[in-house]
Scaffold this active site. Structure first.
Site, PDB file in Angstrom:
ATOM      1  N   GLU A 156       3.313  -6.188   6.859  1.00 20.17           N
ATOM      2  CA  GLU A 156       2.537  -5.159   7.580  1.00 20.17           C
ATOM      3  C   GLU A 156       2.938  -5.009   9.042  1.00 20.17           C
ATOM      4  O   GLU A 156       2.992  -3.909   9.580  1.00 20.17           O
ATOM      5  CB  GLU A 156       1.039  -5.497   7.521  1.00 20.17           C
ATOM      6  CG  GLU A 156       0.342  -5.107   6.242  1.00 20.17           C
ATOM      7  CD  GLU A 156       0.517  -6.120   5.119  1.00 20.17           C
ATOM      8  OE1 GLU A 156       1.378  -7.023   5.248  1.00 20.17           O
ATOM      9  OE2 GLU A 156      -0.198  -6.002   4.121  1.00 20.17           O
ATOM     10  N   GLU A 170      -2.279  -9.505  -1.215  1.00 14.38           N
ATOM     11  CA  GLU A 170      -3.742  -9.620  -1.070  1.00 14.38           C
ATOM     12  C   GLU A 170      -4.426  -9.655  -2.433  1.00 14.38           C
ATOM     13  O   GLU A 170      -5.383 -10.391  -2.644  1.00 14.38           O
ATOM     14  CB  GLU A 170      -4.271  -8.465  -0.212  1.00 14.38           C
ATOM     15  CG  GLU A 170      -3.784  -8.589   1.228  1.00 14.38           C
ATOM     16  CD  GLU A 170      -4.383  -7.560   2.161  1.00 14.38           C
ATOM     17  OE1 GLU A 170      -4.186  -6.363   1.896  1.00 14.38           O
ATOM     18  OE2 GLU A 170      -5.045  -7.946   3.140  1.00 14.38           O
ATOM     19  N   GLY A 221      -0.451  -5.392   0.345  1.00  4.53           N
ATOM     20  CA  GLY A 221      -1.624  -5.302  -0.523  1.00  4.53           C
ATOM     21  C   GLY A 221      -1.425  -6.048  -1.837  1.00  4.53           C
ATOM     22  O   GLY A 221      -2.392  -6.549  -2.420  1.00  4.53           O
ATOM     23  N   ALA A 246       0.857  -1.191   0.000  1.00  8.93           N
ATOM     24  CA  ALA A 246       0.000   0.000   0.000  1.00  8.93           C
ATOM     25  C   ALA A 246       0.890   1.237   0.000  1.00  8.93           C
ATOM     26  O   ALA A 246       2.102   1.142   0.153  1.00  8.93           O
ATOM     27  CB  ALA A 246      -0.885  -0.015   1.230  1.00  8.93           C
TER      28      ALA A 246
END
Ligand code: NAD
Length: 689
Positions: A125, A105, A102, A63
């Site tokens: 993260e 993901e 991300g 991200a």
């Protein structure tokens, strides 16, 4: 501006390309573009499969950290991924390079995954005090099982392709040079096989762990204390517990709540602040000079470590020591450090051999003649260093940068013996130099911006963080360390034991307590440095406990006894009842009263608030340029807990008025800057801007 997400048609396959340099981080524009492309591809009946690809050197590296400070504008990645997963035609993620956070993901919400050999797949993260907030905590356990999913998310460490393939994260291997044609061919195959969309949300979690009620309790208990202290770790575990006990949508909603709790936590704010500050530190305003050949003078502990960092990162290094035996020993240490890195698979055989081939040794300083950068690491003695710099000035080519690794000496006094003080700079490495990431780049009175920029660039290339500081005793880090260490000394003289103080500060988060640090670094080293320090405080209690031990022949780990007893070769420390006795007798001699009721809170605030107060003085004096620089120094060189953001961030988080009040309660003078900031109702962060 070009669109960050585009769609191309390859026959009946839609190729969605994310192109947002440098690493395709998922910001708002990428989310909008991705959602639009997915909807278009899914709605078009002439398209029968979708391939997702990241342009450049990575699939998607995560991200956009900067976006996390404000509420995230729609669409959220979580919603984009629910839409992606619901596509009625197979979605294939074509992975290469970084597939992190991300990005991972996105890959898990896709239905099939193919990967090039260079992939690094993971959820880092936790290192920012966060958790995968867009379904990663729910989808990963469905592929790899609860235990592996937890290990990956709690450690934050990525895995390579081989492991990803074994775990079932990767379905198909493709080649880096041929990634897209092979991914498109894979899509064609899936179309031909009439392969359905394969949604992880519909896959049950592998049973074993899920069935065991005690599993999560045992998992928590088995974590090291450092992981248990991280709030995000517990929240990650809660997400996986939810994945096991709730339906997918309910568990996903729970993970969103836990993600928001992480995002707004002081812990995550601290870690994000450090992440950005570390990237922002260093020199600005001048072009670095070209450096290919480095010469290191002094083949001792530091010289060998610095040389290892250089050769492992592509520099040619000449190591010079006037003592042939010391040179041989230094070269031997370099070779064995590299061999260990190869044995631990941190380096390949080939790069290990290449690194060893890049180092040469010499006993004559004339070998420094063609160096672009010289880093001096001889004994910590001004006359010795000045002698070396005089000789370097005579032999080195014009434009070469001459750096000193002194910890405490005056860089201007060293520069003054040369005819090129503009090219003399400090490069203060930390021990062990091939491991520790911090380098204080010391700008002397006459040091040019170009010299600072050059050593900062070298520091970066050898994988370290350079923070530019001014020239003054102890620079930034050690000067603050003295303020902090003196509180430890005072507490010792008042009757607290080394193990008590170290234990309390380690529990608070310091990597190692101050007495243990003294034993590790060698108590005699500080003893000698204080005697070289002309303006040292004349208080007879100043570092008296340490000095007393040195006078008793206790140097620390190197001779098996210091504040603690140390077994040869062992890492452990054993309290030594003799030490408090020695210190108590000295306290009596100095007229220092013994106190029995020192609380843990007092130990923490005396040591940590002393740090903050000294940090504020360094800002006033311009030795430190920003609170963020101080925090980067303390978190990377002194084991300050990252989750607290560094001393200055921590001070802001508890309130500067609290610091000033306690500083006054202890009878010290608060730094003028602290008093001013409190009067203006400001924080250190606001001072900076
Ligand atoms: P060390 O005693 O291990 O090594 C010094 C080496 O320099 C020896 O091998 C010696 O033979 C050589 N030497 C002495 N005079 C020389 C000369 N004129 N020409 C060439 N070689 C010479 O010392 P160290 O611990 O590696 O420290 C070196 C420097 O690094 C010091 O300035 C020290 O303050 C600084 N430093 C040390 C640490 C640490 O933790 N050890 C941390 C940061 C900085």
């Amino acid at each position: 501006m070009t669109e960050p997400v585009t769609m191309e048609r390859h026959g009946d396959v839609a190729l969605i390309v994310i192109d947002s340099p440098p690493v395709n981080a998922i910001g708002h524009a990428v989310r909008v573009g991705l959602l639009r492309a997915i909807e278009e591809a899914d709605a078009d009946p002439s398209l029968r499969a979708i391939v997702l690809h990241g342009a450049g050197k990575a699939f998607i590296a995560g991200a956009d950290v900067r976006e996390l400070d404000a509420p995230t504008p729609a669409p959220l990645l979580n919603d984009v991924l629910l839409r992606l997963e619901s596509c009625r035609k197979p979605v294939i993620a074509a992975l290469h390079g970084a597939v992190l956070g991300g990005g991972f993901e996105v890959a898990l919400a896709s239905h099939y995954r193919c990967a090039a050999p260079d992939v690094q797949i993971g959820f880092p993260e936790v290192k920012l005090g966060l958790l995968p907030g867009s379904g990663g905590t729910q989808r990963l356990p469905r592929v790899v099982g609860v235990q592996v999913a937890l290990d990956m998310m709690v450690s934050g460490n990525p895995i390579g392709r081989e492991r990803a393939r074994t775990l079932g994260v990767v379905d198909r291997e493709v080649e880096t040079d041929n990634l897209l044609p092979m991914a498109l061919a894979y899509a064609d195959e899936l179309i031909a096989m009439k392969a359905p969309p394969r949604r992880l949300r519909d896959k049950p979690i592998p049973a074993a762990a899920a069935a065991d009620a005690l599993f999560f309790e045992t998992y928590r208990a088995g974590l090291p204390a450092s992981a248990r202290r991280v709030e995000a770790v517990d929240r990650i575990i809660q997400c996986v517990e939810a994945a096991v006990s709730l339906q997918f949508d309910a568990a996903l909603a729970r993970s969103r709540v836990l993600f928001e709790a992480c995002r707004s936590s002081t812990e995550s704010k601290a870690l994000r602040y450090l992440f950005l500050s570390e990237r922002g530190s260093g020199a600005k305003g001048a072009e670095p000079r070209r450096v290919e050949r480095i010469c290191v003078i002094g083949a001792g502990t530091m010289g060998a470590g610095i040389a290892v960092s250089g050769v492992q990162n592509g520099y040619d290094v000449t190591l010079i020591d006037t003592e042939a035996k010391a040179l041989e020993a230094g070269l031997g240490r370099i070779r064995s450090t590299i061999d260990t890195a190869v044995a631990k698979r941190r380096l390949t055989n080939e790069s290990g051999d290449a690194a060893k081939a890049r180092v040469t040794g010499a006993t004559d300083i004339a070998a420094a003649a063609d160096a672009d950068l010289v880093i001096e690491a001889v004994f910590e003695n001004l006359a010795v260093k000045q002698d070396v710099f005089r000789k370097l000035d005579a032999v080195c080519r014009e434009g070469a940068i001459l750096a000193t690794n002194t910890s405490t000496l005056d860089v201007d006094a060293i520069a003054s013996v040369t005819r090129r003080p503009q090219d003399v700079v400090g490069m203060h490495f930390f021990s062990p130099a091939h491991v520790m990431r911090l380098v204080e780049v010391v700008r002397g009175r006459e040091t040019s911006l170009a010299a600072v920029a050059t050593v900062t660039a070298v520091t970066k290339r050898i994988g370290k963080i350079g923070v530019v500081v001014g020239n003054g005793f102890g620079f930034v880090g050690n000067r603050m360390y003295y303020a902090y260490g003196q509180q430890n000394q005072q507490l010792l003289l008042e009757g607290a034991t080394p193990q008590r103080i170290d234990g309390v500060l380690e529990e608070w988060g310091m990597a190692l307590g101050p007495s243990a640090v003294g034993d590790l670094a060698g108590l005699d080293v500080g003893y000698r440095a204080r005697r070289e320090w002309a303006d040292r405080p004349r208080d007879p209690a100043y570092f008296r406990a340490s000095d007393l031990l040195v006078e008793q022949g206790r140097f620390g780990q190197k001779n098996g006894k210091g504040f603690y007893r140390h077994e040869p070769g062992g890492r452990g420390r054993t309290p030594d009842p003799e030490v408090p006795e020695l210190i108590r007798a000295e306290a009596v001699r100095l007229g220092i009263e013994q106190r029995t009721a020192v609380t843990d809170a007092e130990i923490v605030s005396r040591c940590i608030h002393a740090l903050v107060n000294e940090g504020a003085r360094l800002l006033e004096e311009g030795i430190a340029s920003s609170p963020a620089d101080i925090d980067v120094i303390w978190c990377n060189g002194y084991g300050f807990p990252r989750a607290r953001g560094g001393p200055m961030f921590y001070a802001d988080s508890i309130g500067l008025d609290t610091i000033v009040d306690s500083v006054r309660d202890f009878g010290w003078t608060p730094a003028a800057l602290l008093v001013r900031l409190v009067a203006e109702g400001k924080t250190f962060k606001e001072w900076q801007s």
